[in-house]
Design a protein around this motif. Structure first.
Motif, mmCIF file in Angstrom:
data_model
loop_
_atom_site.group_PDB
_atom_site.id
_atom_site.type_symbol
_atom_site.label_atom_id
_atom_site.label_comp_id
_atom_site.label_asym_id
_atom_site.label_seq_id
_atom_site.Cartn_x
_atom_site.Cartn_y
_atom_site.Cartn_z
ATOM 1 N N ALA A 96 -31.255 120.152 52.092
ATOM 2 C CA ALA A 96 -32.406 119.507 51.451
ATOM 3 C C ALA A 96 -31.991 118.205 50.773
ATOM 4 O O ALA A 96 -32.683 117.191 50.887
ATOM 5 C CB ALA A 96 -33.043 120.457 50.434
ATOM 6 N N LEU A 97 -30.857 118.223 50.074
ATOM 7 C CA LEU A 97 -30.385 117.012 49.399
ATOM 8 C C LEU A 97 -29.927 115.959 50.404
ATOM 9 O O LEU A 97 -30.203 114.765 50.244
ATOM 10 C CB LEU A 97 -29.267 117.357 48.419
ATOM 11 C CG LEU A 97 -29.704 118.178 47.211
ATOM 12 C CD1 LEU A 97 -28.484 118.653 46.423
ATOM 13 C CD2 LEU A 97 -30.662 117.405 46.330
ATOM 14 N N GLN A 153 -31.032 115.538 53.375
ATOM 15 C CA GLN A 153 -32.225 114.975 54.005
ATOM 16 C C GLN A 153 -32.911 113.953 53.097
ATOM 17 O O GLN A 153 -33.670 113.117 53.572
ATOM 18 C CB GLN A 153 -33.193 116.084 54.414
ATOM 19 C CG GLN A 153 -32.686 116.884 55.583
ATOM 20 C CD GLN A 153 -33.488 118.134 55.887
ATOM 21 O OE1 GLN A 153 -34.256 118.631 55.069
ATOM 22 N NE2 GLN A 153 -33.290 118.671 57.084
ATOM 23 N N ARG A 154 -32.637 114.028 51.799
ATOM 24 C CA ARG A 154 -33.155 113.032 50.846
ATOM 25 C C ARG A 154 -32.214 111.833 50.722
ATOM 26 O O ARG A 154 -32.420 110.967 49.878
ATOM 27 C CB ARG A 154 -33.346 113.661 49.469
ATOM 28 C CG ARG A 154 -34.517 114.606 49.410
ATOM 29 C CD ARG A 154 -34.856 115.126 48.029
ATOM 30 N NE ARG A 154 -34.219 114.482 46.923
ATOM 31 C CZ ARG A 154 -33.819 115.106 45.807
ATOM 32 N NH1 ARG A 154 -34.009 116.406 45.675
ATOM 33 N NH2 ARG A 154 -33.257 114.445 44.830
ATOM 34 N N GLN A 179 -36.065 124.311 42.872
ATOM 35 C CA GLN A 179 -36.711 123.031 43.177
ATOM 36 C C GLN A 179 -36.386 122.012 42.099
ATOM 37 O O GLN A 179 -36.092 120.846 42.392
ATOM 38 C CB GLN A 179 -38.227 123.211 43.303
ATOM 39 C CG GLN A 179 -38.645 124.000 44.516
ATOM 40 C CD GLN A 179 -40.146 124.240 44.560
ATOM 41 O OE1 GLN A 179 -40.905 123.764 43.729
ATOM 42 N NE2 GLN A 179 -40.587 124.997 45.556
ATOM 43 N N ARG A 210 -28.105 114.325 41.147
ATOM 44 C CA ARG A 210 -27.935 112.891 41.281
ATOM 45 C C ARG A 210 -26.507 112.585 41.734
ATOM 46 O O ARG A 210 -25.593 113.386 41.548
ATOM 47 C CB ARG A 210 -28.243 112.179 39.967
ATOM 48 C CG ARG A 210 -27.286 112.508 38.840
ATOM 49 C CD ARG A 210 -27.637 111.735 37.560
ATOM 50 N NE ARG A 210 -26.575 111.789 36.610
ATOM 51 C CZ ARG A 210 -26.364 112.773 35.735
ATOM 52 N NH1 ARG A 210 -27.168 113.821 35.721
ATOM 53 N NH2 ARG A 210 -25.352 112.717 34.887
ATOM 54 N N THR A 254 -34.322 118.381 42.253
ATOM 55 C CA THR A 254 -34.900 117.148 41.711
ATOM 56 C C THR A 254 -33.945 116.483 40.721
ATOM 57 O O THR A 254 -33.838 115.257 40.674
ATOM 58 C CB THR A 254 -36.245 117.451 41.018
ATOM 59 O OG1 THR A 254 -37.123 118.023 41.978
ATOM 60 C CG2 THR A 254 -36.872 116.211 40.438
#
Length: 183
Positions: free
Chosen positions: A80-81, A83-84, A57, A64, A61
């Protein structure tokens, strides 16, 4: 030329694609000369960020810029990335895993061997999660592997790695460790 694993010798990729297409979860048996047989639930490879361990997790976070997910497998980190809103390249040597990732909606999936295939791109973040450094094969090949990863970084880029401490596999009865760190 891109390199991929022979599909007939790719039980992990087959399990990932089967789970993606059928929704049925089995277990992958992990056999090694270094430790007792183990199992990985296939569904674990499809987990959401909330189901990931804290270290994974945190890596998500900290990611970048443009991200390269090395050994992406089922693509849980890439997805997951993405979707961000991040730009992610999911790379895996398994054509079956790559097919599953495309079915999951990952936009940039590359079936390739990141150690051997030419990559023109440079990345701000390289993810080596779920023991991704194991791709190096041995400790002796780790410097060359990390050098290859560093060569794929954009200026100011970062490599995010997690790993498991496997030294318990080599612990002897007296507490010492019987391991050749150079092979």
């Amino acid at each position: 030329m891109t390199h991929s694993v022979d599909q007939r010798k790719d039980p992990m990729g087959a399990a990932i694609l089967d789970y993606q297409t059928t929704g049925r979860a089995g277990r992958l048996r992990v056999l090694s000369s270094m430790f007792d047989e183990d199992e990985i639930p296939v569904a674990h490879l499809f987990r959401s960020p909330a189901e990931m361990p804290p270290l994974e997790q945190r890596a998500l976070t900290e990611a970048r810029g443009r991200v390269l997910d090395v050994g992406a497998g089922a693509g849980c980190h890439s997805l997951a990335l993405q979707q961000r809103g991040m730009e992610v390249c999911a790379a895996d040597i398994s054509a079956l895993s790559c097919e599953a990732m495309r079915l999951r909606g990952i936009r940039d999936v590359r079936c390739m061997d990141v150690l051997r295939d030419h990559i023109n791109d440079r990345f701000d973040t390289i993810l080596l999660l779920m023991n991704g450094t194991g791709i190096a094969g041995t400790l002796g090949r780790l410097p060359a592997f990390l050098g290859r990863m560093a060569a794929l970084l954009a200026e100011g880029g970062q490599i995010l790695i997690d790993w498991s401490d496997l030294k318990y596999l080599y612990e002897t009865e007296d507490g010492s460790h019987d391991i050749d760190l150079l092979s």
